[in-house]
Design an enzyme around this catalytic site. Structure first.
Site, mmCIF file in Angstrom:
data_model
loop_
_atom_site.group_PDB
_atom_site.id
_atom_site.type_symbol
_atom_site.label_atom_id
_atom_site.label_comp_id
_atom_site.label_asym_id
_atom_site.label_seq_id
_atom_site.Cartn_x
_atom_site.Cartn_y
_atom_site.Cartn_z
ATOM 1 N N GLU A 151 4.161 5.454 -2.811
ATOM 2 C CA GLU A 151 4.896 4.619 -1.862
ATOM 3 C C GLU A 151 6.242 5.267 -1.533
ATOM 4 O O GLU A 151 6.947 5.780 -2.426
ATOM 5 C CB GLU A 151 5.136 3.230 -2.471
ATOM 6 C CG GLU A 151 5.926 2.301 -1.561
ATOM 7 C CD GLU A 151 6.260 0.974 -2.228
ATOM 8 O OE1 GLU A 151 6.482 -0.010 -1.490
ATOM 9 O OE2 GLU A 151 6.299 0.908 -3.483
ATOM 10 N N CYS B 226 2.037 -1.181 -4.021
ATOM 11 C CA CYS B 226 2.950 -1.576 -5.093
ATOM 12 C C CYS B 226 2.905 -3.072 -5.408
ATOM 13 O O CYS B 226 1.963 -3.556 -6.034
ATOM 14 C CB CYS B 226 4.364 -1.122 -4.746
ATOM 15 S SG CYS B 226 5.503 -1.093 -6.163
ATOM 16 N N LYS C 191 1.923 -3.216 4.128
ATOM 17 C CA LYS C 191 2.226 -3.953 2.904
ATOM 18 C C LYS C 191 2.441 -5.432 3.215
ATOM 19 O O LYS C 191 3.261 -5.786 4.070
ATOM 20 C CB LYS C 191 3.470 -3.360 2.243
ATOM 21 C CG LYS C 191 3.801 -3.926 0.862
ATOM 22 C CD LYS C 191 4.986 -3.173 0.258
ATOM 23 C CE LYS C 191 5.295 -3.618 -1.164
ATOM 24 N NZ LYS C 191 6.429 -2.869 -1.745
#
Length: 505
Positions: A262, A371, A337
């Protein structure tokens, strides 16, 4: 005397042993045995489907089968219809289902698990021929004892719950067959079953609809993780040079995927360090599409699918955190995300994405979460229900506490969703970039937890806080076997009668 047991194909010369065993196996159905011309015709039509089991060279049982195009019959059929009124002209070598028309063992030889061997041989044949599964009509011979007390449906449910025993149905359940339907008048002369039968199905988990194509035939998938060192790059060209170096290195090992972390392009923010953090991240977002185009080019030239970590991008004046999947056939896709961290929202104003989907690749179906996303189990459940086999998680964490949140949740997803989870992170520090001071990572590939996988649930992992690559092979066939035969079934056993997970968009 030592008994010798053998499984082999039935021959015409076996008929008289076969007849004796069948007559003994069905004492309640006098005169119901296969005639010699019928057996000869079956052997002639489909020799592979006629399986015999012998004890000391004497045939004591058999499993007889044909292949049918099941769509022509559907679930509403009789035994006479499926067998073409015993002519077997319904046998279609290009069909999709192995139809079991007979299986029995001489009563003198029961208790030796011979029927289980016949079932296993039939399943192996189904897998080898790449058929969708096995279907059969099953008797329920003990039902006559309970017909005045309960319906066939109630009887079957009690047998399944082990409240009642049925010599045929209990055995079918123990061999992974499912009852699709209750058939009326399937075998009208079967008085013990009161004319009822169960329509049974066993699913071939190895079945591949497009078996004649190259796609999805890959069983072992090689994953290469890049544990990326944050450092000062002279410019975009210097950054892209390092990107290509790792793609080249991972592809040299014949990898199918290379995974970057990321926000691995954060070192480019140094150019905008005079701005506030929100301005700097938007500045580096200018390079995102150019970096994506380089990924697409490298995916083709190095013959590797690239999980492009994540990068900031501005869409309609809003800032997002995006990951590109660049396939080695030249196509690409993206995932945004969904759950930006509080820090991303506060320092940069990052917005969450609105879409979740599984991506098709030449190595199966994959999911991507970035993440913080993996710390929420619900999206992973939705991806799993869409067929995800490998979940890729690019991450960026500053402390070991933050890293452990990602790691522990990623391992939980591997167990819960019966899939592989690959995480790749950044290490090192960026003293010249605001809000990106420290990074802690130990990239890894996690597995489900069962006998076919490492006892730790870790296929491979990196040395913590060291720039390196990790290369690991994962076997997609093991996932199919786990889902069908695992010690527990965390996907199947979800109590959907009590709760469920829904995507609202």
């Amino acid at each position: 005397m030592t008994e010798t047991i053998d499984i082999r194909l039935l021959t015409a010369e076996d008929y008289f042993d076969l007849k004796e065993s069948m007559v003994s196996a069905y004492p309640d159905m006098a005169g119901s045995y296969w005639r010699e011309p019928t057996i000869s015709r079956l052997i002639s039509l489909f020799p592979e489907g006629q399986i015999a089991i012998t004890v000391n060279n004497k045939v004591v049982g058999c499993a007889l089968s044909i292949i049918v195009n099941y769509g022509k019959f559907g679930d509403e059929h009789t035994y006479e219809q499926i067998t073409g009124y015993y002519t077997f002209n319904t046998h279609d070598p290009k069909g999709d289902i192995l139809y079991g028309i007979e299986i029995f063992v001489h009563p003198d030889y029961r208790g030796k698990r011979l029927a289980r061997r016949l079932y296993d041989a039939r399943k192996t044949l189904c897998e080898r021929l790449n058929l969708r599964g096995i279907v059969a009509g099953g008797r329920i011979p003990n039902y006559e004892k309970y017909a005045d007390e309960m319906s066939p449906r109630e009887y079957i449910e009690k047998v399944q719950d082990k409240e009642l025993y049925d010599p045929t149905l209990t055995f079918q359940f123990s061999n992974d067959f499912l009852v699709k339907k209750i058939l009326r008048n399937y075998l009208p002369h079967d008085e013990s079953s009161k004319g009822f039968a169960t329509l049974l199905q066993w699913y071939n988990i190895y079945y591949e609809k497009d078996a004649d194509t190259v796609r999805y035939n890959k069983s072992t998938v090689r994953i290469g993780l890049v544990q990326w060192q944050m450092r000062d790059y002279r410019n975009l060209d210097g950054f892209l040079e390092q990107v290509e170096y790792f793609i080249d290195a991972v592809s040299d090992y014949g990898s199918d995927f290379v995974v970057f972390p990321e926000l691995f392009n954060a070192p480019l923010m140094a150019e905008f360090n005079q701005l506030d953090p929100a301005g700097a991240i938007r500045g580096v977002a200018r390079y995102t599409e150019q970096i994506r185009d380089e990924f697409v080019r490298h995916a083709v030239s190095y013959n590797v699918n690239i999980i492009g970590g994540s990068m900031p991008i501005v869409i309609d004046e809003q800032l997002y955190n995006i990951c590109y999947l660049c396939r080695r056939d030249g196509t690409y896709d993206h995932y945004i995300k969904i759950h930006p961290t509080p820090s991303e929202v506060f320092a940069w104003g990052v917005k969450g994405g609105q879409e979740l989907k599984v991506f098709d690749t030449d190595c199966g179906k994959i999911g991507i979460q970035i993440c913080y996303d993996v710390e929420f189990p619900e999206p992973s459940r939705i991806l799993s229900e869409q067929g995800m086999q490998i979940l890729f998680v690019p991450f960026l964490t500053d402390t070991q506490h933050a890293y452990n949140r990602v790691r522990f949740c990623a391992q939980a997803r591997a167990v819960e969703m019966e899939c592989y989870v690959a995480i790749a992170g950044c290490v090192g520090n960026l003293p010249k970039v605001n809000n990106m001071d420290l990074q802690y990572a130990q990239s890894a590939v996690f597995t489900p937890s069962d006998f076919a996988f490492p006892v730790t649930g870790i296929k491979a992992d990196a040395t913590p806080n060291t720039e390196m690559i990790v290369v690991a092979d994962v076997d997609l066939v093991l996932l199919k076997e786990l889902n069908a035969f695992g010690s527990v079934h965390t996907k199947k056993d979800m109590r959907k009668d009590l709760y469920e997970v829904k995507w609202k968009k």
